[in-house]
Design an enzyme around this catalytic site. Structure first.
Site, PDB file in Angstrom:
ATOM      1  N   ASP A 301      -7.103 -12.618 -27.805  1.00  0.00           N
ATOM      2  CA  ASP A 301      -6.410 -14.091 -27.079  1.00  0.00           C
ATOM      3  C   ASP A 301      -7.226 -13.338 -25.762  1.00  0.00           C
ATOM      4  O   ASP A 301      -7.895 -12.671 -25.663  1.00  0.00           O
ATOM      5  CB  ASP A 301      -4.853 -13.476 -26.097  1.00  0.00           C
ATOM      6  CG  ASP A 301      -4.862 -14.973 -26.237  1.00  0.00           C
ATOM      7  OD1 ASP A 301      -5.218 -15.922 -25.941  1.00  0.00           O
ATOM      8  OD2 ASP A 301      -3.008 -15.085 -26.405  1.00  0.00           O
ATOM      9  N   TRP A 302      -7.481 -14.607 -24.850  1.00  0.00           N
ATOM     10  CA  TRP A 302      -8.115 -14.218 -23.746  1.00  0.00           C
ATOM     11  C   TRP A 302      -7.471 -13.307 -22.984  1.00  0.00           C
ATOM     12  O   TRP A 302      -6.744 -13.340 -21.990  1.00  0.00           O
ATOM     13  CB  TRP A 302      -8.447 -15.756 -22.782  1.00  0.00           C
ATOM     14  CG  TRP A 302      -9.365 -16.641 -23.170  1.00  0.00           C
ATOM     15  CD1 TRP A 302     -10.377 -17.274 -22.457  1.00  0.00           C
ATOM     16  CD2 TRP A 302      -9.801 -16.514 -24.944  1.00  0.00           C
ATOM     17  NE1 TRP A 302     -10.739 -17.962 -23.148  1.00  0.00           N
ATOM     18  CE2 TRP A 302     -10.987 -17.814 -24.911  1.00  0.00           C
ATOM     19  CE3 TRP A 302      -9.113 -16.736 -26.099  1.00  0.00           C
ATOM     20  CZ2 TRP A 302     -11.442 -18.407 -25.424  1.00  0.00           C
ATOM     21  CZ3 TRP A 302     -10.234 -16.869 -27.303  1.00  0.00           C
ATOM     22  CH2 TRP A 302     -10.870 -17.739 -26.759  1.00  0.00           C
TER      23      TRP A 302
END
Length: 820
Positions: A301-302
């Site tokens: 995920d970012w």
């Protein structure tokens, strides 16, 4: 207080020091965990180490693509290899750089679950919760396919969807609406059908957020102001759960994703049993790549990457978004937490100094490129639409370190005829909860009065926001939202429909909730009393925050009470991310309640189709609506008032008892149960017959080579169950028969009373009768045995129940699957 959970591994696994971000936990190192040993979890939780990270084999039909990927990797330099696994700032939400000499354009990754968010001329589809509420497999597939068409049209190789994490452990979780249901079986079907649709359209799907990602509060660590990447004040929340709960609830829908040959998984922000999701070798190497045989790649995920080599060895294959520098650049790009670039040049250095084997890097790229070739993205795939670069506030052009060659037309219109599809899907995900004396469908009302701030067009633009008081809501917020290019509001759609109805002479409306809640409604209305009062309510939910309440927003309960006190035909409509408490549901003047969820850009038209009977409602709840908020048993962990580094712990002590499983286990009354939904007609379910498909069904699956989704024998049909379904009313419509199983008494303690294991959506003309067949797989009939580390079919009688909801069982029977 120390907690003991049994984590039992099949085969030996080398266990090293737990890789906690921000601290050396070497004192908790273990040596070898042999089969059937137990790992003692301390007060922080521990996740057993599983190494090495398995190499991709292309199993399940990707063998030819795998060879192409290997041939591609053989041509790369070590610097290019580092680039291939490291995100870069660019026009898309996620980007990998091009390698022109090999004809590789780089990968474009885009949000999200209901729209290509960072682009123009795209559609905003219904949310995952609406698709789940449809209980319609065909709809789930065609929605995925249409999303894939739009992503491909804009040159996006990867669609960051669908969502099964959160599953819905807590009704308060801020991102439940991105997923589909608080049930692993229904969520699993949604995952598989969405993935197959998206990838049949030529776009890679990404199953997220893996795994046990069940709240937003404290999903990321906290950092010292103006500190460095190692200046962590507190580690992110740890989701602590046992082995059986992991398998039977949270892993279940992700197994469907792996079985559907999803291209990628996104590892989540939170820790799992003490180890961050993107460097948790037990969940990545162990469960995902070994047990489920996943052949694609794991992306972060970012900003969820907290290590380089440690994460790579644990099974992470791609760092996103990467390329933003160690600290400050991320803030300049609009992020609210540091996003260090642990990959990139660090990989080159690690390979050169011997701390990372180049063969592991090669497998990372093989995993990334195999679905690229398998889906034919190397052949005539559209170039990236430059319009994304203008809309992408996450990585604006000023942050780019590489040049992008835009060769195609900018601002391409990829919507096609999807508005018509979205209108149909929005209606299909709408649930009729109450309908006294056939208040609906509307019968040519002369005077319609509309109340509520959800009725009209937004007054502050077409991007959903939590502080937009006036305007209808069709999606939640964060990376899962959509940039609306068209919106049909309920008020507009009702006005348009009324204009075509000769009987309707007036549509009055009041949009100020404060005014409505605090006024005598009689004084607002014109002297001619309304035939129907429609109250439009909304509830916000978004990434990055959990819901503070399960009530509707903007004093909506008081709005309903005010209107219903004066109007004896009050129809209440809610647009919501999921569960809303409905304290006014039994009000005698509230004649109908419609849960319209987040239906997408054709919201008003979808609603009018239901209100006027052009579409017979067929949605059913993918969650339970309780009588009180305190009736739910697993709220987000928020009451941590200490400041210790590892203090944020969420113990999944409810185990398998989430949503209807909990209410059934404790015989708690509810307002509307899981699976509930009314129609404008009535149905009858009868004639249950259960037939084994094999004469000698074994308790354990055959020891077959692992394929995507795990042991293929788990996906073998063992039983057929048939019922007859009749439309006993006078209107054509869809029936949704649901099959629930009660496992034998030999199943372990804590087994749910009943579990969804089948559903179909069947169109029936008035008076028509059809036979419906449910195919039960070995997996459906099994429980996870933590000692054998295997799925086991229990001895004794199974209860087979088919009905219209989890608490409206029409027919049931008993079968002894093993025949003993």
């Amino acid at each position: 207080m120390a907690t003991l959970l049994s984590v039992l591994l099949a085969g030996s696994a080398l266990v090293g020091a737990q890789d906690f971000s921000g601290g050396d936990r070497s004192e908790e190192a273990f040596q070898y965990v042999q089969p059937l040993d137990t790992v003692i979890l301390d007060e922080y939780g521990s996740s057993p180490a599983v190494y090495p990270s398995p190499n991709a084999t292309g199993a399940g039909g990707w063998e030819d693509a795998l060879q192409k990927a290997k041939d591609f990797v053989a041509l790369l330099t070590i610097e290019e290899k580092a680039d291939m696994v490291s995100g870069q700032a660019g026009p898309c939400v996620g980007n990998t750089v091009a390698i022109p000499r090999l004809g590789f354009p780089g990968l474009c990754l885009h949000d999200g679950p209901l729209a290509l968010r960072v682009a123009d001329y795209t559609s905003t589809f219904s949310a995952g919760v609406s698709a789940g509420a449809s209980w319609d497999k065909t709809l789930m597939y065609e929605r995925g396919y249409a999303l894939g068409e739009e992503f491909k049209g804009k040159g996006a190789h990867v669609a960051l969807q669908p969502v099964a994490g959160p599953l819905g452990r807590s009704g308060y979780a801020g991102r439940n609406w991105e997923g589909s249901a608080a049930d692993p079986y229904l969520a699993g079907i949604f995952m598989a059908e969405t993935i197959k649709g998206t990838q049949d359209a030529g776009v890679q799907a990404c199953a997220k957020h893996y795994i046990a990602n069940e709240q937003e509060t404290m999903r990321n660590p906290t950092f010292k102001p103006n500190g460095t990447t190692t200046d962590t004040l507190q580690a992110a929340l740890s989701s602590n759960l046992d082995d059986r709960t992991m398998h039977e609830l949270y892993l279940w829908p992700f197994a469907n994703a792996a079985h559907a040959k999803v291209a990628s998984f996104m590892c989540s922000y939170t820790r799992i049993n003490g180890s961050y999701g993107c460097q948790n070798s037990a969940t990545l190497n162990g469960l995902l790549k070994t047990e489920l045989g996943f052949q694609g790649y794991v992306m972060s995920d970012w900003g969820a990457t907290h290590s380089g080599v440690a994460g790579i060895l644990a099974g992470q294959d791609m760092d996103m978004p990467g390329g933003l520098g160690a600290y400050g650049t991320a803030f300049a790009a609009g992020a609210d937490y540091p996003m260090p670039s642990f990959f990139g040049g660090n990989i080159t250095r690690a390979v050169n100094n011997g701390s990372l084997a180049e063969t592991r890097v090669d497998d990372m790229i093989v995993r990334i490129m195999t679905p690229y070739f398998a889906l034919g993205q190397d052949k005539d795939f559209p170039s990236v639409d430059e319009s994304s670069a203008e809309l992408n506030t996450f990585s604006p052009r000023s942050t780019w370190t590489r040049e992008y060659n835009f060769t195609g037309t900018s601002s391409r219109d990829v919507r096609g005829n999807h508005a018509q599809l979205i209108r149909k899907h929005g209606a299909a995900g709408t649930v009729l909860l109450k309908n006294v004396n056939r208040a609906l469908p509307l019968k040519s009302p002369r005077n319609i009065a509309i109340f509520g701030n959800d009725a009209s067009e937004p007054t502050q633009g077409q991007l959903n926001q939590n502080n937009y008081e006036y305007g209808t809501i069709v999606a939640g917020g964060g990376s899962g939202t959509g940039q609306l290019t068209n919106l049909v509001s309920p008020l507009r759609a009702i006005q348009d429909r009324a204009a075509r109805d000769n009987a309707t002479k007036i549509v009055q409306y009041w949009l100020n909730n404060t005014l409505i809640a605090n006024s005598n409604v009689d004084k607002l209305l014109i002297p001619d009393r309304p035939d129907v009062c429609i109250v439009m309510l909304k509830t916000w939910a978004a990434e990055g925050e959990d819901r503070a309440s399960l009530h509707v927003d903007y004093d909506g309960d008081a709005v309903v009470e005010s209107v219903a006190s004066k109007c004896n035909n009050t129809v209440v409509v809610s647009h919501s991310p999921g569960i809303n408490l409905l304290p006014w549901a039994d009000h005698e003047n509230v004649t109908a309640i419609v849960a319209a969820h987040f239906p997408g850009e054709e919201s008003g038209n979808s609603l009018v189709d239901i209100l006027y009977g052009d579409v017979n409602p067929s949605g059913h709840l993918p969650y339970t609506i309780a009588l009180n908020g305190t009736d739910y048993n697993a709220p987000p962990t928020t009451a941590i008032n200490t400041t210790g580094y590892y203090d944020w712990q969420s113990w999944f002590d409810e185990k398998l008892e989430i949503d209807y499983r909990y209410f059934d286990a404790h015989n708690i009354s509810v307002r509307y149960e899981f699976g509930f939904g009314l129609s404008y007609t009535t149905f009858e379910i009868a004639d249950l017959v259960a037939t084994p498909l094999s004469a000698n069904i074994s308790a354990l699956p055959a020891p077959l080579p692992i394929q995507p989704g795990g042991n293929p024998d788990l996906w073998t049909p063992l039983y057929n169950v048939t019922v007859s379904v009749s439309n006993t009313g006078d209107v054509a419509g869809h029936a949704v028969p649901q099959l629930y199983l009660g496992l034998p008494e030999s199943a372990p303690e804590g087994t749910p009373v009943k579990q969804l294991r089948g559903f179909e959506k069947v169109w029936l003309e008035a008076g028509e009768k059809k036979t419906v067949c449910f195919e039960l797989l070995r997996r459906d009939l099994s429980y996870w045995d933590i000692v054998r580390q295997e799925w086991v079919v229990g001895e004794g009688e199974f209860r087979v129940m088919v009905g219209e909801s989890s608490r409206k069982v029409s027919v049931e029977g008993a079968v002894d699957v093993l025949g003993k």
